[in-house]
Design an enzyme around this catalytic site. Sequence first.
Site, short mmCIF file in Angstrom:
data_model
loop_
_atom_site.label_atom_id
_atom_site.label_comp_id
_atom_site.label_asym_id
_atom_site.label_seq_id
_atom_site.Cartn_x
_atom_site.Cartn_y
_atom_site.Cartn_z
N HIS A 198 85.23 26.99 91.54
CA HIS A 198 84.16 27.92 92.19
C HIS A 198 83.88 29.18 91.25
O HIS A 198 82.89 29.43 91.24
CB HIS A 198 85.26 28.54 93.57
N GLU A 199 84.89 29.70 90.75
CA GLU A 199 84.72 30.73 89.60
C GLU A 199 83.67 30.20 88.51
O GLU A 199 82.92 30.95 88.09
CB GLU A 199 86.03 31.28 89.24
N GLU A 217 78.12 32.49 96.38
CA GLU A 217 79.28 32.17 96.88
C GLU A 217 79.41 30.71 97.66
O GLU A 217 80.37 29.77 97.06
CB GLU A 217 79.96 32.94 97.82
N ASP A 258 81.23 27.63 96.32
CA ASP A 258 82.23 26.69 97.02
C ASP A 258 81.90 25.17 96.96
O ASP A 258 82.95 24.20 96.65
CB ASP A 258 82.14 27.16 98.44
ZN LIG Z 1 83.16 33.62 94.39
#
Ligand SMILES: [Zn+2]
Length: 661
Positions: free
Chosen positions: A498-499, A559, A563
Amino acid sequence: MILFSAAAWAQNAPQSGVDVGAMDRTVNPCQDFYQFACGNWMKENPIPAQYAVWGRFQELLDRNEEVLHQILEDSAKHQDRSPIDEKIGALYGSCMDEAAADKKGAQPVMPDIERIRAIKDKSSLAAEVAGLHDEGVPAFFVLGSQPDFEKSTVEMADADQGGLGLPDRSFYLEAKDEPTRKAYVENISKTFQLLGDAAAEADAKANAILKVETEMAKASLDRVSRRNPHLTHHKMSLTEFEALVPNFDFQQYLAERHGPEFSTMNVSVPDYFKSLNATLGSTSLEDLKSYLIWHDVSNYAPLLSKAFVDLNFDLYGKYLTGAKELQPRWKRCVQLTDRSLGEALGQKYVERAFAGQSKEKTQQLVKIIEDEMETDIKSLTWMSDATKQQALAKLHGVTNKIGYPAKWRDYSSVKIVEGDLVGDAERAREFEVHRNLNKIGRPVDRGEFGMTPPTVNAYYNPPENNINFPAGILQPPFYTSSADMAVNFGGIGAVIGHELTHGFDDQGRQFDADGNLRDWWTAEDATEFKKRADCLANEYSGFSPVEGEHINGRLTLGENGADNAGIRLAYMALLGGLENGTVDKNTLAGFTPQQRFFLGYAQIWCQNQRPESLRTSLRTNPHSPGEFRVIGVVENMPEFAKAFGCSAGQPMAAANGCRVW
Ligand SMILES: [Zn+2]
């Protein structure tokens, strides 16, 4: 009320790593995978009265707060304390003395209020605003430092919008928010009454403040637009900036702030300052003073006597999040110490609670996920070789920081006087505000952490092109050293993915390997990216977590994209692990490795959330609520459908699943 704490679970983690007790196995995973993975947990874990949201994150946060509580209780009591113990112990001690705070009433903020009341003309406002900004009180705008978007190694001055009391500009502008504005005005009025005003006078001040803030809200850039770095990037000379706000004596303001001198700066939203100038011109001095007093008192209210604490909680806790009760004082004091002296407390936290080997293990996992991203980029069919080369260069430029900073922040200049709670908080805040301001013109320190070590979170920083994992998140349920690796890949593996993906999301992709705002995409590839991102935005905009409200697919695009790609990278790592034998191939607790992986991912997001909190966070939070972080992802993955034998047309197997990366 809690089924089990994360700590107990870690010690007794079943070999499979799956929390079977959390599941509702009466539900078909292809119908609703979130219910299947978390249904029983949600039933068994109603939200405690002090919380707006209760989930696996909060369980872990709670456990970290217990550790910090012990550290602070020890620091507050011990004789022969180290300088760090003395400092954090004294602040915590000041905070815990509720009787003293109650006895003082509004007295700790009276010097600020008296000073503001004494202002005789608008030309003196600038000096006062500077003083409030030094204390971290939001008023009219924000001035600090940030990396130069065009030269990311250097910090520059940045002026931005700020100073609204409600959580988003839209609350001031939309018809449906009339009740919220009414609650806000009432809360302000009651605060002025506590300060001694008659009801009618207090009401008038509150209404005037709403009027000022509504003007500010109208001119503020909305959150979705702010995701586009080009819209907050406007370099100009100090002289040009001053010309935008002739009604505000910026020279006087800068002189009072005692920061470094500068001649060029970034002005995030120039139109905001033009409008602010008009507002400052058309509003009476008395109303502007009321605005400043309100923000000063509101800022310190949680540290004043019970009447102020409760009033503040009525609005920001009860009304806006649905929480029913204040958290116990020790928790609020732990949080204050974490906010105020975070790296002093964090240093003690790391000594006490951070297992050294989790750093090494995370390092290894980051390397595995980065390698998978390289494979993934090379295999994309929609991206040209030219853009792929640039993407790979950016990927290879990503650095990572794990656990805690190499060099701890030195708080020795912060004076903490036991018994002076508001003064202590003010001085600690002033230290941080000045540390930030003093960076202007200096090289960017990429070793700094933007989160304190006990924080249960992680982040990517676009101008620094680095990913950061505070010690607090490197624990169960994200990572359990004794648990099956399939579940760990679904947990911390997906978090790492994710990051990393944030470097390539709608926002991050606009920065290059060095962290500069530079377009490295061919026009065709950028169009292809947007087409795929639109698919995600539409998918999530279709979700309605609370009656009458939908997820904002544009606000949450970065985001959700992170994900979706993050879990895909982690899944590729799982397949690699099955091949090289680091993941158990056997069926454990009735689940194949692929099933355990998806359950591991979903169970991180088990949570219950109050409708009030959902309504506020749908407008302010760039993350989707937990349920949709699970459903939104799995329905896009043929790998999920295969793992659970879902057939086309079932809810968790979208016919045309979205995929960007
Ligand atoms: Zn994030």
